[in-house]
Scaffold this motif. Structure first.
Motif, PDB file in Angstrom:
ATOM      1  N   LYS A 102      33.815  -2.272 -16.997  1.00  0.00           N
ATOM      2  CA  LYS A 102      35.007  -3.055 -16.560  1.00  0.00           C
ATOM      3  C   LYS A 102      35.632  -2.416 -15.320  1.00  0.00           C
ATOM      4  O   LYS A 102      36.813  -2.575 -15.035  1.00  0.00           O
ATOM      5  CB  LYS A 102      36.022  -3.146 -17.695  1.00  0.00           C
TER       6      LYS A 102
ATOM      7  N   MET B 123      36.552  14.808  -2.636  1.00  0.00           N
ATOM      8  CA  MET B 123      35.540  15.307  -3.557  1.00  0.00           C
ATOM      9  C   MET B 123      34.163  15.287  -2.928  1.00  0.00           C
ATOM     10  O   MET B 123      33.218  15.781  -3.534  1.00  0.00           O
ATOM     11  CB  MET B 123      35.526  14.434  -4.825  1.00  0.00           C
ATOM     12  N   THR B 124      34.056  14.638  -1.749  1.00  0.00           N
ATOM     13  CA  THR B 124      32.694  14.555  -1.205  1.00  0.00           C
ATOM     14  C   THR B 124      32.599  15.198   0.177  1.00  0.00           C
ATOM     15  O   THR B 124      31.669  15.935   0.441  1.00  0.00           O
ATOM     16  CB  THR B 124      32.285  13.066  -1.087  1.00  0.00           C
TER      17      THR B 124
ATOM     18  N   LEU C 217      45.863   3.957  -1.457  1.00  0.00           N
ATOM     19  CA  LEU C 217      47.218   4.258  -1.937  1.00  0.00           C
ATOM     20  C   LEU C 217      47.972   5.147  -0.967  1.00  0.00           C
ATOM     21  O   LEU C 217      49.186   5.217  -1.002  1.00  0.00           O
ATOM     22  CB  LEU C 217      47.121   4.966  -3.305  1.00  0.00           C
TER      23      LEU C 217
ATOM     24  N   ASN D 288      41.535  -6.931  -2.687  1.00  0.00           N
ATOM     25  CA  ASN D 288      40.815  -5.674  -2.736  1.00  0.00           C
ATOM     26  C   ASN D 288      41.326  -4.615  -1.765  1.00  0.00           C
ATOM     27  O   ASN D 288      40.555  -3.915  -1.144  1.00  0.00           O
ATOM     28  CB  ASN D 288      39.327  -5.954  -2.404  1.00  0.00           C
TER      29      ASN D 288
ATOM     30  N   LEU E 131      29.831  17.552  -9.525  1.00  0.00           N
ATOM     31  CA  LEU E 131      30.198  18.957  -9.302  1.00  0.00           C
ATOM     32  C   LEU E 131      30.463  19.643 -10.628  1.00  0.00           C
ATOM     33  O   LEU E 131      30.882  19.019 -11.593  1.00  0.00           O
ATOM     34  CB  LEU E 131      31.504  19.038  -8.482  1.00  0.00           C
TER      35      LEU E 131
ATOM     36  N   VAL F 299      31.919  11.785  -9.424  1.00  0.00           N
ATOM     37  CA  VAL F 299      32.743  10.811  -8.688  1.00  0.00           C
ATOM     38  C   VAL F 299      31.892   9.556  -8.507  1.00  0.00           C
ATOM     39  O   VAL F 299      30.788   9.623  -7.957  1.00  0.00           O
ATOM     40  CB  VAL F 299      33.148  11.373  -7.301  1.00  0.00           C
TER      41      VAL F 299
ATOM     42  N   LYS G 189      31.551   5.444  -7.394  1.00  0.00           N
ATOM     43  CA  LYS G 189      32.183   4.410  -6.540  1.00  0.00           C
ATOM     44  C   LYS G 189      31.378   3.124  -6.653  1.00  0.00           C
ATOM     45  O   LYS G 189      30.157   3.157  -6.688  1.00  0.00           O
ATOM     46  CB  LYS G 189      32.170   4.880  -5.076  1.00  0.00           C
TER      47      LYS G 189
ATOM     48  N   LYS H 130      41.123  10.820  -2.586  1.00  0.00           N
ATOM     49  CA  LYS H 130      40.377  11.667  -3.526  1.00  0.00           C
ATOM     50  C   LYS H 130      38.870  11.589  -3.284  1.00  0.00           C
ATOM     51  O   LYS H 130      38.170  12.587  -3.372  1.00  0.00           O
ATOM     52  CB  LYS H 130      40.691  11.188  -4.946  1.00  0.00           C
ATOM     53  N   LEU H 131      38.354  10.382  -2.942  1.00  0.00           N
ATOM     54  CA  LEU H 131      36.907  10.240  -2.786  1.00  0.00           C
ATOM     55  C   LEU H 131      36.432  11.157  -1.667  1.00  0.00           C
ATOM     56  O   LEU H 131      35.514  11.960  -1.846  1.00  0.00           O
ATOM     57  CB  LEU H 131      36.561   8.780  -2.461  1.00  0.00           C
TER      58      LEU H 131
ATOM     59  N   ILE I  78      36.739   8.903 -11.404  1.00  0.00           N
ATOM     60  CA  ILE I  78      36.351  10.331 -11.488  1.00  0.00           C
ATOM     61  C   ILE I  78      36.323  10.687 -12.961  1.00  0.00           C
ATOM     62  O   ILE I  78      37.322  10.512 -13.677  1.00  0.00           O
ATOM     63  CB  ILE I  78      37.363  11.216 -10.719  1.00  0.00           C
TER      64      ILE I  78
ATOM     65  N   THR J 263      32.170  17.371 -13.460  1.00  0.00           N
ATOM     66  CA  THR J 263      32.899  16.191 -12.985  1.00  0.00           C
ATOM     67  C   THR J 263      31.999  15.367 -12.074  1.00  0.00           C
ATOM     68  O   THR J 263      31.206  15.951 -11.317  1.00  0.00           O
ATOM     69  CB  THR J 263      34.166  16.604 -12.211  1.00  0.00           C
TER      70      THR J 263
ATOM     71  N   THR K 274      42.683  -1.275  -1.746  1.00  0.00           N
ATOM     72  CA  THR K 274      42.854  -0.286  -2.807  1.00  0.00           C
ATOM     73  C   THR K 274      43.440   1.027  -2.300  1.00  0.00           C
ATOM     74  O   THR K 274      43.746   1.889  -3.089  1.00  0.00           O
ATOM     75  CB  THR K 274      41.488   0.068  -3.418  1.00  0.00           C
TER      76      THR K 274
ATOM     77  N   ALA L 116      28.894   9.248  -6.064  1.00  0.00           N
ATOM     78  CA  ALA L 116      29.305   9.883  -4.805  1.00  0.00           C
ATOM     79  C   ALA L 116      29.123  11.390  -4.882  1.00  0.00           C
ATOM     80  O   ALA L 116      28.648  12.018  -3.942  1.00  0.00           O
ATOM     81  CB  ALA L 116      30.767   9.542  -4.514  1.00  0.00           C
ATOM     82  N   ASN L 117      29.484  11.984  -6.026  1.00  0.00           N
ATOM     83  CA  ASN L 117      29.358  13.445  -6.081  1.00  0.00           C
ATOM     84  C   ASN L 117      29.271  13.880  -7.532  1.00  0.00           C
ATOM     85  O   ASN L 117      29.763  13.185  -8.426  1.00  0.00           O
ATOM     86  CB  ASN L 117      30.599  14.085  -5.422  1.00  0.00           C
TER      87      ASN L 117
ATOM     88  N   MET M 202      41.807   4.624  -7.368  1.00  0.00           N
ATOM     89  CA  MET M 202      41.229   5.885  -7.843  1.00  0.00           C
ATOM     90  C   MET M 202      41.812   6.161  -9.220  1.00  0.00           C
ATOM     91  O   MET M 202      43.012   6.252  -9.386  1.00  0.00           O
ATOM     92  CB  MET M 202      41.638   7.019  -6.884  1.00  0.00           C
ATOM     93  N   LYS M 203      40.951   6.245 -10.219  1.00  0.00           N
ATOM     94  CA  LYS M 203      41.442   6.544 -11.571  1.00  0.00           C
ATOM     95  C   LYS M 203      40.629   7.699 -12.124  1.00  0.00           C
ATOM     96  O   LYS M 203      39.411   7.785 -11.907  1.00  0.00           O
ATOM     97  CB  LYS M 203      41.265   5.297 -12.449  1.00  0.00           C
ATOM     98  N   ARG M 204      41.317   8.568 -12.860  1.00  0.00           N
ATOM     99  CA  ARG M 204      40.632   9.737 -13.427  1.00  0.00           C
ATOM    100  C   ARG M 204      40.489   9.547 -14.931  1.00  0.00           C
ATOM    101  O   ARG M 204      41.444   9.088 -15.575  1.00  0.00           O
ATOM    102  CB  ARG M 204      41.467  11.003 -13.157  1.00  0.00           C
TER     103      ARG M 204
ATOM    104  N   ALA N  46      35.887  -3.647  -8.462  1.00  0.00           N
ATOM    105  CA  ALA N  46      35.110  -3.349  -7.245  1.00  0.00           C
ATOM    106  C   ALA N  46      35.963  -2.511  -6.292  1.00  0.00           C
ATOM    107  O   ALA N  46      37.190  -2.625  -6.261  1.00  0.00           O
ATOM    108  CB  ALA N  46      34.736  -4.655  -6.550  1.00  0.00           C
ATOM    109  N   GLY N  47      35.303  -1.645  -5.520  1.00  0.00           N
ATOM    110  CA  GLY N  47      36.018  -0.876  -4.491  1.00  0.00           C
ATOM    111  C   GLY N  47      36.820   0.263  -5.065  1.00  0.00           C
ATOM    112  O   GLY N  47      37.375   1.066  -4.339  1.00  0.00           O
ATOM    113  N   GLU N  48      36.909   0.360  -6.393  1.00  0.00           N
ATOM    114  CA  GLU N  48      37.721   1.450  -6.973  1.00  0.00           C
ATOM    115  C   GLU N  48      36.847   2.700  -7.108  1.00  0.00           C
ATOM    116  O   GLU N  48      35.625   2.599  -7.216  1.00  0.00           O
ATOM    117  CB  GLU N  48      38.211   1.039  -8.366  1.00  0.00           C
ATOM    118  N   VAL N  49      37.494   3.833  -7.153  1.00  0.00           N
ATOM    119  CA  VAL N  49      36.787   5.106  -7.342  1.00  0.00           C
ATOM    120  C   VAL N  49      37.147   5.615  -8.740  1.00  0.00           C
ATOM    121  O   VAL N  49      38.313   5.548  -9.136  1.00  0.00           O
ATOM    122  CB  VAL N  49      37.254   6.131  -6.272  1.00  0.00           C
TER     123      VAL N  49
ATOM    124  N   ASP O 158      47.667   4.886  -8.981  1.00  0.00           N
ATOM    125  CA  ASP O 158      47.691   3.435  -9.134  1.00  0.00           C
ATOM    126  C   ASP O 158      48.382   3.119 -10.463  1.00  0.00           C
ATOM    127  O   ASP O 158      48.468   3.974 -11.337  1.00  0.00           O
ATOM    128  CB  ASP O 158      46.251   2.901  -9.166  1.00  0.00           C
TER     129      ASP O 158
END
Lengths: 73, 269, 412
Positions: free
Chosen positions: A23, C321-322, C305, C301, A60, A70, A72, C317-318, A31, A68, C303, A57-58, A1-3, A26-29, C178
């Protein structure tokens, strides 16, 4: 998860967002936070995510001036 | 009528607890499951009465009578190879049972095991010191006395360790408020200036960000600076802006030139 | 003749006409090499110490009292201030204690990141120790070298958690963030240069006559005395007991990582010095292996945390937020705090100073009923009472140096 905070780019956040999304591992979220401006940026960001093939995903309203989303993979 | 506040436990409590919520227990297992602990327990049981014993989160907990704590620790140290007393402290159950719970956390390096000896003493009872067995208990018992008021017999230097020697009250008790009682609030003023100076000095200012704009000894207003202790400037006095050194203003404060600044990418090692 | 009054009392400790001319001096709370607020009252016959009495409590903030009035997550930044040289190891000690209490499974990537943080903190703490001890004895260059090295480590930690000293980088149940992209390259090129740097320090110090004179068979702690005084860490390993909690009671991923535990039977300052230097090399070795582990978690993979325990840890967080329900639960966990089960736990971890233990007794409420912090430096200060008699004043400085005491965790 990176913001990622793109508020300083005001309306030209799309190229930077596209660069991040390409870049994006995969699988990371991810925001994103960006300025609303005249509310067109909301639709533009949704289209950009769709075009990059990621799942929105969202989406808001963060506060009066910011939006913001989200994303994925 | 003023709301009744319990005085025996003034620590913070949760403002809402579900009426039917029962707190789960941390799982405990019998001592026989672990051979090493079983042997240790047997050694203790030979000489001393064991009230209760179980294994919790991988460590054995043994409840004994308070009077034979020295004997049990001696058995563990001499015969069972528990060579280190990691920790020794008390827990305050005065509100509920009028007792202190003292625990000794032991470590055996050869067997790679840790166990806890626990005992209950009444509020005004004393306990035997174990510092002849483990010198580390010397300081732990002083801290326990300092924090809880648990008296320890024949201890070499039984005095407070963390608080000042003439401090009244034991801070870690449940009846001692977090912000400190009246004695704590006025301790410094009493010791330095005496009790009668309390009104002159005034209470301690706990808010470290407090600013009093009319107190020119400790604060000053940017642009309206006056010598220390002088009358602050009137409301409509004109402001003296902070001028740079180039414009004949304050010495040493000069403009930051962007072009002269260098951003170091990677520090050359 | 002084006019003694309440503000300037007159100490009668320097009297030359008495028959035994014993001098009592304060190695006072304000002393350049006291490593914090240690008031050491030394009774001396000329230069030799006959009785030492450390008087502590100047940095006492009442952490155990604060813990009883704070929910578990709220207490995490306070643990930073315990051993402020290596604050992530305190965070980790507390987090591990609470996780053992509520029996939580931490995801693998969070474990690897935690291992990296712990070893980086060990390196930072050992470099800080080397700098201050060398400066106390007079080696100014070592002080500057070691702090320069530490600077790069602090930058790496700052990239991760934004703070240089009080990291609060570890949560109960995992790791909040991360690692950034430049974390591993920076760490790699720091580790490539570290062995050469350590060799430089050792060349400077190992056979230096002053260093040897000040360090060799000074502050000899016999094995029995070390055990009886509850010493741990390098103090214990210098007295012929190879006890390292990372090796004996492996927590986190220390069982999957190869490293040796340096120990010696010389029991003096020089042995402790050599152990610290060797431990720095071991930490570097561990860090290399954790970098490979991290790359492996990226490959397959994994991921997450934070652990997945809805009633204790808020959702990632996902979901926050959802999903609406996880947001409600997050709200309750943040405002009222999580309620661990009734019971108690004592967990010891190997901090750079020694065995750092957390004893938590919880009665089901969001606030711990009793939290005892077992700080290694507390007993390393206590041992001075039995250790110092017979030594001379310059030895006091080098002994305090090698005991590596930090007063944030002595006074708590």
């Amino acid at each position: 998860m990176k913001r990622y905070d793109l508020r300083h780019l005001k309306d030209e956040f799309e190229p930077r967002m596209k660069e991040i999304l390409d870049k994006h591992p995969a699988g990371e979220v991810a925001i994103f936070l960006f300025e609303i401006g005249d509310f067109t940026s909301v639709q533009r960001s949704a289209d950009l995510v769709k075009e990059c093939g990621l799942e929105l995903a969202n989406s808001l309203k963060f506060n009066e001036a910011d939006w913001t989303i989200v994303v994925k993979k | 009528m003023r709301a009744y506040k319990p005085k025996d436990d003034v620590q913070k409590k949760s403002y809402y607890t579900d009426r039917y919520w029962v707190a789960p227990q941390v799982p405990t297992s019998k001592v026989e499951d672990d051979a090493v602990f079983a042997a240790d327990l047997a050694a203790i049981k030979e000489k001393f009465e064991v009230l209760d014993a179980y294994i919790q989160v991988g460590q054995m907990v043994v409840y004994i009578n308070a009077k034979d704590n020295y004997g049990v620790l001696e058995v563990l140290k001499e015969t069972q190879g528990y060579t280190q007393l990691s920790e020794l402290s008390a827990i305050d159950w005065v509100a509920k049972k009028g007792e202190f719970e003292i625990f000794y956390q032991m470590l055996s390096m050869s067997k790679r095991k840790r166990l806890r000896i626990k005992c209950f003493i009444k509020q005004d009872e004393a306990i035997e010191s174990v510092n002849t067995l483990f010198r580390s208990a010397d300081w732990s018992e002083r801290e326990m006395f300092d924090m809880f008021g648990v008296k320890v017999n024949n201890h070499p230097y039984m005095k407070r360790i963390l608080m000042p020697d003439d401090w009244e009250g034991h801070p870690l008790l449940k009846t001692y408020p977090l912000q400190g009682d009246e004695f704590a609030a006025w301790y410094e003023v009493d010791r330095i200036y005496g009790k009668e100076a309390r009104a002159i000095v005034g209470p301690e200012i706990r808010d470290s960000a407090r600013v009093d704009r009319y107190d020119t000894e400790r604060f000053s207003r940017l642009g309206y600076e006056v010598p220390m202790g002088a009358e602050p400037k009137a409301k409509d006095a004109e402001e003296t802006p902070l001028a740079y050194q180039e414009e004949g203003g304050v010495f040493m404060i000069d403009k930051f030139e962007d072009d002269k600044a260098v951003i170091i990418e990677d520090r050359k090692r | 003749m002084q006019q003694p009054n309440r503000l300037r009392p007159f100490f009668e400790n320097i009297t030359f006409d008495r028959e035994d001319n014993e001098m009592i001096i304060n190695f006072g709370p304000q002393h350049p090499s006291a490593h914090g607020q240690l008031r050491l009252i030394l009774h001396m016959q000329q230069e030799q110490i006959t009785k030492a009495h450390p008087d502590i409590g100047y940095l006492h903030r009442g952490m155990e009292k604060m813990a009883e009035n704070m929910i578990y997550n709220e207490f995490m930044p306070t643990t930073d201030r315990m051993d402020y040289i290596a604050s992530s190891s305190n965070n980790y000690g507390f987090a591990l204690a609470v996780e053992k209490l509520i029996d939580l499974h931490v995801p693998r990537r969070a474990k690897v990141i935690r291992m990296m943080l712990l070893e980086i903190n060990r390196l930072m703490s050992h470099l800080f120790w080397l700098a201050t001890t060398a400066l106390d004895i007079g080696a100014m260059t070592i002080f500057l070298f070691a702090f320069r090295e530490r600077e790069y480590l602090m930058d790496i930690i700052e990239d991760y958690c934004g703070a240089r000293l009080t990291h609060a980088a570890i949560r109960i149940g995992g790791v909040p963030l991360d690692i950034p992209d430049n974390f591993i390259p920076d760490l790699k090129d720091f580790l490539d240069k570290l062995p050469q740097n350590i060799k430089d320090y050792e060349d400077l110090l190992d056979t230096n006559r002053i260093w040897l004179m000040r360090m060799e068979n000074v502050g000899v702690i016999s094995e029995e005395m070390a055990l009886s005084w509850g010493c741990s860490g390098p103090m214990l390993r210098a007295s012929n007991t190879p006890w390292d909690i990372r090796k004996e009671e492996p927590y986190e991923l220390y069982d999957e990582v190869e490293f040796e535990v340096p120990y010696s039977d010389k029991c003096d300052n020089y042995a402790r010095y050599k152990i610290y230097m060797q431990e720095m090399r071991e930490s570097a070795k561990i860090l290399y292996q954790t970098i490979d582990m991290y790359e492996e978690t990226v490959k397959n993979n994994e991921t997450e945390l934070m652990a997945h325990a809805p009633q204790y840890i808020s959702a990632p967080k996902l979901e926050l937020m959802t999903q609406n329900y996880s947001l409600m639960q997050h709200f309750v966990l943040v405002t009222q705090g999580m309620r661990p089960p009734v019971g108690e736990v004592y967990v010891a971890t190997e901090s750079p100073k020694g065995e750092l233990g957390f004893y938590i007794n919880s009665q089901g409420g969001p606030y711990p009923y009793r939290l005892k912090l077992r700080a290694p430096s507390f007993w390393h200060t206590g041992i001075l009472t039995d250790l110092l008699p017979g030594h001379y004043i310059p030895d006091v400085v080098s002994i305090i140096g090698t005991t590596n005491i930090v007063f944030g965790e002595v006074d708590r």
